[in-house]
Design a protein around this motif. Structure first.
Motif, short mmCIF file in Angstrom:
data_model
loop_
_atom_site.label_atom_id
_atom_site.label_comp_id
_atom_site.label_asym_id
_atom_site.label_seq_id
_atom_site.Cartn_x
_atom_site.Cartn_y
_atom_site.Cartn_z
N THR A 292 97.97 25.93 40.73
CA THR A 292 98.65 25.18 41.79
C THR A 292 97.96 23.84 42.01
N PRO A 293 98.67 22.87 42.60
CA PRO A 293 98.04 21.58 42.90
C PRO A 293 96.79 21.74 43.76
N GLU A 294 96.80 22.70 44.67
CA GLU A 294 95.64 22.92 45.53
C GLU A 294 94.42 23.35 44.71
N ASN A 295 94.65 24.18 43.69
CA ASN A 295 93.55 24.64 42.85
C ASN A 295 93.17 23.63 41.77
N LEU A 296 93.91 22.53 41.72
CA LEU A 296 93.59 21.44 40.79
C LEU A 296 93.03 20.22 41.52
N ALA A 297 92.71 20.37 42.79
CA ALA A 297 92.25 19.24 43.59
C ALA A 297 90.92 18.67 43.09
N TYR A 298 90.17 19.46 42.30
CA TYR A 298 88.92 18.96 41.73
C TYR A 298 89.16 17.73 40.84
N LEU A 299 90.38 17.57 40.37
CA LEU A 299 90.70 16.43 39.48
C LEU A 299 90.51 15.09 40.18
N ARG A 300 90.62 15.06 41.50
CA ARG A 300 90.47 13.81 42.24
C ARG A 300 89.05 13.26 42.10
#
Length: 303
Positions: A292-300
């Protein structure tokens, strides 16, 4: 348990090491250079899986081997090839494990590994699996992860971070090969690491080749959109490049390293990367973290 871990400083390896230490195991980590993490349960030893003489005696006293070393891209001029790092390296590690009397072996392969694979990556991964099966360990497990996502830390990179850096961030219009409907089933690095750390002592995992995939499959177009949303951006417009034209570019410019995808990666992308998650989930008692986008927030922070 005293575990011998290869690839301990890599993306997956750092998570596996953490799982093992948190579970109270002693871990002897094989590295070419000194490891950075200091802990009473961690021992760093120097060696190279491509140089069998450097492994002599390093596994003595260990109970299990967890072998993670692998590559996704070759650099033949440096001796970094699929045959060397997948097949030959695995043979070297198995030989030394047998010399040390180790009877438990866990091997990280890749989803899609097969004798008639669409890439040498898949074929050499399958060849390495065969070596494990033929070695007559009392307890062995082969884990086949699909595309792995998760925070790679400041000194590593994974699929989503690379895609964000090389494609999504630089370009306002995203090129998609063909329809983009080929499917992928990303799996969280935390789930892969937990399975690898548990496998040496888990009876249900003995003698198993297990597909490690996430809870849901998505088309490549959706994958790209989720990564974009993980970056905190709105999905971008796409331009669909005919597969034949894309193949021409990849098999010319990709071989020269002028675009961020190799011919092997192109073939595997179109081949898809999915599977049945039930055995993976049930064998290791996992909840499976969703893509999910929430679990991919580390990309920021990482991309």
């Amino acid at each position: 348990m005293r575990a011998f871990l290869t690839g301990a400083t890599g993306f997956v390896g750092t998570h596996v090491l953490r799982e093992l230490v948190q579970s109270g195991h002693h871990v002897r980590c094989l590295v070419r250079h000194r490891g950075l993490l200091e802990h009473e349960c961690i021992e760093w030893v120097r060696g190279d899986v491509t140089k069998p003489e450097s492994l002599a005696g390093l596994m003595d006293g260990c109970d299990a081997v967890i072998h993670l070393v692998g590559i996704i891209e070759e650099h033949p001029a440096q001796g970094i090839t699929f045959e060397a790092l997948h097949t030959e390296a695995t043979a070297n590690v198995i030989h030394e494990a047998c010399e040390a009397g180790i009877r438990r072996f866990v091997h990280m392969s890749a989803n899609g590994a097969r004798e008639d694979g669409v890439s040498r990556y898949q074929i050499t991964k399958w060849q390495a699996e065969q070596l494990v099966r033929q070695a007559e360990f009392e307890h062995w497990t082969i884990l086949r992860p699909s595309v792995i996502f998760g925070d790679p830390g400041p000194n590593s990179i994974e699929f989503c971070t690379q895609l964000a850096r090389d494609l999504i961030t630089p370009y306002p219009l995203l090129p998609i090969f063909g329809s983009g409907r080929y499917r992928m089933q990303p799996v969280a690095v935390e789930d892969v690491a937990a399975a690898l750390a548990r496998a040496p002592e888990l009876g249900k995992a003995n003698g198993q080749t297990i597909c490690a995939v996430g809870p849901e499959a998505y088309s490549y177009v959706i994958i790209v959109d989720r990564i974009t949303q993980g970056l905190g951006q709105k999905p971008k417009s796409k331009i669909h490049v005919p597969v034949m034209l894309g193949r021409l570019f990849v098999f010319t410019l990709g071989r020269l390293g002028l675009i961020p995808i190799t011919p092997d990666q192109f073939n595997m992308l179109l081949d898809g990367n999915t599977g049945d998650a039930s055995t993976f989930r049930n064998t290791f008692g996992l909840m499976l973290k969703p893509f999910t986008p929430e679990n991919l927030a580390y990309l920021r922070e990482r991309a």
